[in-house]
Write an enzyme that holds these catalytic residues in place. Structure first.
Site, PDB file in Angstrom:
ATOM      1  N   ASN A   1      31.706  25.932  38.638  1.00  0.00           N
ATOM      2  CA  ASN A   1      32.437  26.773  39.586  1.00  0.00           C
ATOM      3  C   ASN A   1      31.511  27.927  39.960  1.00  0.00           C
ATOM      4  O   ASN A   1      31.349  28.879  39.211  1.00  0.00           O
ATOM      5  CB  ASN A   1      33.716  27.276  38.912  1.00  0.00           C
ATOM      6  CG  ASN A   1      34.548  28.154  39.818  1.00  0.00           C
ATOM      7  OD1 ASN A   1      34.153  28.458  40.946  1.00  0.00           O
ATOM      8  ND2 ASN A   1      35.704  28.572  39.330  1.00  0.00           N
TER       9      ASN A   1
ATOM     10  N   ARG B   1      33.610  22.916  42.049  1.00  0.00           N
ATOM     11  CA  ARG B   1      34.721  23.523  42.781  1.00  0.00           C
ATOM     12  C   ARG B   1      34.170  24.029  44.112  1.00  0.00           C
ATOM     13  O   ARG B   1      33.183  24.763  44.139  1.00  0.00           O
ATOM     14  CB  ARG B   1      35.297  24.685  41.979  1.00  0.00           C
ATOM     15  CG  ARG B   1      36.428  25.366  42.699  1.00  0.00           C
ATOM     16  CD  ARG B   1      37.069  26.421  41.850  1.00  0.00           C
ATOM     17  NE  ARG B   1      38.182  27.007  42.579  1.00  0.00           N
ATOM     18  CZ  ARG B   1      38.887  28.032  42.137  1.00  0.00           C
ATOM     19  NH1 ARG B   1      38.587  28.580  40.990  1.00  0.00           N
ATOM     20  NH2 ARG B   1      39.876  28.521  42.840  1.00  0.00           N
TER      21      ARG B   1
ATOM     22  N   HIS C   1      43.700  27.649  46.244  1.00  0.00           N
ATOM     23  CA  HIS C   1      44.197  27.412  44.876  1.00  0.00           C
ATOM     24  C   HIS C   1      44.766  26.003  44.755  1.00  0.00           C
ATOM     25  O   HIS C   1      45.607  25.731  43.895  1.00  0.00           O
ATOM     26  CB  HIS C   1      45.363  28.352  44.496  1.00  0.00           C
ATOM     27  CG  HIS C   1      44.979  29.757  44.178  1.00  0.00           C
ATOM     28  ND1 HIS C   1      45.800  30.812  44.462  1.00  0.00           N
ATOM     29  CD2 HIS C   1      43.886  30.278  43.579  1.00  0.00           C
ATOM     30  CE1 HIS C   1      45.238  31.940  44.058  1.00  0.00           C
ATOM     31  NE2 HIS C   1      44.055  31.630  43.526  1.00  0.00           N
TER      32      HIS C   1
ATOM     33  N   ASN D   1      44.206  37.246  39.990  1.00  0.00           N
ATOM     34  CA  ASN D   1      43.554  38.212  40.890  1.00  0.00           C
ATOM     35  C   ASN D   1      43.856  37.844  42.332  1.00  0.00           C
ATOM     36  O   ASN D   1      44.122  38.681  43.177  1.00  0.00           O
ATOM     37  CB  ASN D   1      42.048  38.207  40.658  1.00  0.00           C
ATOM     38  CG  ASN D   1      41.691  38.969  39.400  1.00  0.00           C
ATOM     39  OD1 ASN D   1      42.268  40.021  39.125  1.00  0.00           O
ATOM     40  ND2 ASN D   1      40.751  38.431  38.637  1.00  0.00           N
TER      41      ASN D   1
ATOM     42  N   ARG E   1      43.627  42.241  47.695  1.00  0.00           N
ATOM     43  CA  ARG E   1      43.844  41.751  49.070  1.00  0.00           C
ATOM     44  C   ARG E   1      45.219  42.181  49.584  1.00  0.00           C
ATOM     45  O   ARG E   1      46.197  42.166  48.838  1.00  0.00           O
ATOM     46  CB  ARG E   1      43.766  40.221  49.116  1.00  0.00           C
ATOM     47  CG  ARG E   1      42.414  39.694  48.763  1.00  0.00           C
ATOM     48  CD  ARG E   1      42.364  38.174  48.888  1.00  0.00           C
ATOM     49  NE  ARG E   1      41.280  37.662  48.084  1.00  0.00           N
ATOM     50  CZ  ARG E   1      41.355  36.570  47.319  1.00  0.00           C
ATOM     51  NH1 ARG E   1      42.459  35.862  47.289  1.00  0.00           N
ATOM     52  NH2 ARG E   1      40.319  36.178  46.630  1.00  0.00           N
TER      53      ARG E   1
ATOM     54  N   GLU F   1      42.367  24.220  36.202  1.00  0.00           N
ATOM     55  CA  GLU F   1      41.646  23.713  37.367  1.00  0.00           C
ATOM     56  C   GLU F   1      40.423  22.903  36.953  1.00  0.00           C
ATOM     57  O   GLU F   1      40.098  21.894  37.575  1.00  0.00           O
ATOM     58  CB  GLU F   1      41.220  24.892  38.259  1.00  0.00           C
ATOM     59  CG  GLU F   1      42.400  25.518  38.972  1.00  0.00           C
ATOM     60  CD  GLU F   1      42.169  26.958  39.379  1.00  0.00           C
ATOM     61  OE1 GLU F   1      41.973  27.801  38.475  1.00  0.00           O
ATOM     62  OE2 GLU F   1      42.174  27.244  40.581  1.00  0.00           O
TER      63      GLU F   1
HETATM   64  P1  ADP Z   1      41.573  34.755  38.789  1.00  0.00           P
HETATM   65  O1  ADP Z   1      42.480  34.760  39.959  1.00  0.00           O
HETATM   66  O2  ADP Z   1      40.336  35.576  38.973  1.00  0.00           O
HETATM   67  O3  ADP Z   1      41.330  33.388  38.178  1.00  0.00           O
HETATM   68  P2  ADP Z   1      43.342  35.200  36.560  1.00  0.00           P
HETATM   69  O4  ADP Z   1      44.243  34.079  36.942  1.00  0.00           O
HETATM   70  O5  ADP Z   1      42.612  35.081  35.266  1.00  0.00           O
HETATM   71  O6  ADP Z   1      42.333  35.586  37.684  1.00  0.00           O
HETATM   72  O7  ADP Z   1      44.232  36.524  36.508  1.00  0.00           O
HETATM   73  C1  ADP Z   1      43.657  37.744  36.203  1.00  0.00           C
HETATM   74  C2  ADP Z   1      44.731  38.812  36.236  1.00  0.00           C
HETATM   75  O8  ADP Z   1      45.773  38.474  35.309  1.00  0.00           O
HETATM   76  C3  ADP Z   1      44.225  40.171  35.742  1.00  0.00           C
HETATM   77  O9  ADP Z   1      43.725  40.930  36.791  1.00  0.00           O
HETATM   78  C4  ADP Z   1      45.470  40.806  35.213  1.00  0.00           C
HETATM   79  O10 ADP Z   1      46.042  41.552  36.246  1.00  0.00           O
HETATM   80  C5  ADP Z   1      46.410  39.672  34.889  1.00  0.00           C
HETATM   81  N1  ADP Z   1      46.734  39.591  33.464  1.00  0.00           N
HETATM   82  C6  ADP Z   1      46.062  38.978  32.475  1.00  0.00           C
HETATM   83  N2  ADP Z   1      46.677  39.150  31.284  1.00  0.00           N
HETATM   84  C7  ADP Z   1      47.775  39.901  31.529  1.00  0.00           C
HETATM   85  C8  ADP Z   1      48.842  40.427  30.722  1.00  0.00           C
HETATM   86  N3  ADP Z   1      48.891  40.224  29.415  1.00  0.00           N
HETATM   87  N4  ADP Z   1      49.792  41.153  31.330  1.00  0.00           N
HETATM   88  C9  ADP Z   1      49.748  41.377  32.661  1.00  0.00           C
HETATM   89  N5  ADP Z   1      48.793  40.912  33.465  1.00  0.00           N
HETATM   90  C10 ADP Z   1      47.814  40.188  32.923  1.00  0.00           C
END
Ligand code: ADP
Length: 395
Positions: free
Chosen positions: A7, A90, A179, A210, A240, A382
């Site tokens: 990725n 990816r 996604h 994110n 965003r 993924e």
């Molecule tokens: P990406 O979209 O980059 O793959 P992820 O799916 O890993 O990102 O999500 C990352 C986000 O998940 C972090 O920015 C955070 O806001 C949120 N996150 C992770 N763990 C927790 C938690 N325990 N409680 C609340 N939010 C969380």
């Protein structure tokens, strides 16, 4: 059979090596700061982590290092690259042409290049990763798995924008959705959890990380999704903006003199939860701040929940019958608070979660027995989806 999944982002590269005989992850890692001072590789095997400073001025050097690390005598995963059957990549944007995972040839690379126009950060990096693998491991099959592919089943009424049709014909300006690999994985897994054939389930997949998006899945296929031409449309996300009146852009560009690139950067990197809260894009920080009484953090979280809730309602209307709502992604899998908040007040619509069952960060049914619609947490995977498609195409 061993499959390597790559990725490739603009300045980072994640990898995972799978043994597909039992779908086990043999090891994984990330190369960070490609093309920036301080490049390093973090490699993880059996829970043990190794970090090494490296030279990675470009993606070819980064992939060379990955190959070196996974064939390392001491902490490597294979004794030689010959043990790896194929490499799955990816890829962000496959446009209308590439609607499913595919073996990479010159035509596929041309299409990935064409769609740099709608994926200016990701598609060039994805292509660099592919070309580096072709160069370093010649003859090894490379497969592209597209973030857009799952959404290609959407009907035109959901993907055509309300602008002059000629711009769709001329530039392919339309909703594509992203996604997709995650939404597809969640769909497959939910069919198993519901013990129903995939083509008989109607679900709403809620990927919150994110980047965040929802999909309305009808008979196992994508019917609608929140992201659009690019991953900017739909929900408000970490950085965003999500949906807004397009006049906001033209007004700001005129008033503040922003160029299109500057406007894009504001909407993609400085907006969303970060822009509104002015403190963080990370929901853990926002939840802590809201708990301590920070009003802006609370507003940010309320805005986020409200938008997810609004799309759940919209997709229930689009689907008519809904079997399940599935939470995934960093926030969807980990934030008990956000999940509870998002579905609060939806009891009349047949959605109710059980506080005790919601106290989980693993795959689980979290709805109450009274809930007409089941609510699940389905941790996404993924990389496994990419490995499965790669195996299928190179068997
Ligand atoms: P990406 O979209 O980059 O793959 P992820 O799916 O890993 O990102 O999500 C990352 C986000 O998940 C972090 O920015 C955070 O806001 C949120 N996150 C992770 N763990 C927790 C938690 N325990 N409680 C609340 N939010 C969380």
């Amino acid at each position: 059979m061993k499959i390597l999944v790559i990725n490739c982002g603009s300045s980072s590269l994640k990898y995972q090596l799978f043994d597909m005989d039992n779908e086990e992850v043999l090891g994984k890692g990330i190369v960070e700061r490609i093309g920036i001072d301080g490049s390093r590789i973090k490699h993880e095997v059996d829970g043990e982590k190794f970090v090494q400073d490296i030279v990675a001025d470009n993606h070819t050097q980064a992939i060379e290092k990955v190959f070196e690390v996974i064939t390392d005598e001491e902490n490597g995963l294979v004794s030689s690259l010959d043990e790896i059957t194929a490499i799955g990549h990816r890829v962000l944007h496959g446009g209308e042409e590439l609607t499913e995972s595919t073996l990479i040839d010159d035509h596929v690379k041309e299409v990935i290049k064409e769609y740099v126009k709608f994926g200016p950060l990701h598609n060039p990096a994805n292509l660099m990763g592919i070309e580096a693998c072709e160069k370093i491991a010649p003859g090894k099959p490379n497969v592209a798995v597209f973030d857009t592919a799952f959404h290609q089943s959407m009907p035109a009424m959901n993907y055509i924008y309300g602008i002059p049709y000629e711009y769709y014909e001329k530039y392919r300006i339309r909703k594509f959705g992203f996604h997709g690999t995650s939404h597809k994985y969640i769909t497959k897994r939910t069919a198993e959890l519901l013990e129903k054939p995939e083509d008989e389930i109607n679900i709403i997949t809620v990927h919150l990380g994110n980047g965040s998006s929802l999909s309305a899945v009808k008979n196992g296929k994508c019917f609608d999704t929140t992201m659009g031409l690019t991953p900017l449309e739909g929900l408000m996300m970490g950085t965003r903006s999500g949906d807004l009146d397009p006049t906001v852009l033209t007004f700001l560009m005129e008033e503040e003199g922003f160029t299109p690139a500057e406007m894009n950067s504001i909407l993609n990197k400085k907006s969303g939860a970060l822009g509104v809260s002015q403190m963080s894009s990370d929901f853990r920080d926002l939840e802590d701040a809201a708990e301590e009484g920070n009003e802006r953090a609370k507003l940010t979280l309320d805005m986020f929940s409200q938008r997810v809730r609004k799309y759940i309602g919209a997709y229930m209307a689009e689907l008519g019958h809904v079997d399940a709502i599935c939470f995934s992604g960093g926030i969807g899998e980990n934030s008990l608070i956000m999940r509870a908040d998002i579905v609060s007040g939806l009891e009349e619509l047949g959605i109710e979660i059980d506080a005790e069952r919601n106290n989980t960060r693993k795959e689980a049914l979290i709805s109450s027995d009274n809930s007409r619609i089941k609510v699940f947490v389905v941790p996404t995977n993924e990389e496994l989806m990419i490995a499965r498609d790669t195996l299928e195409l190179t068997k």
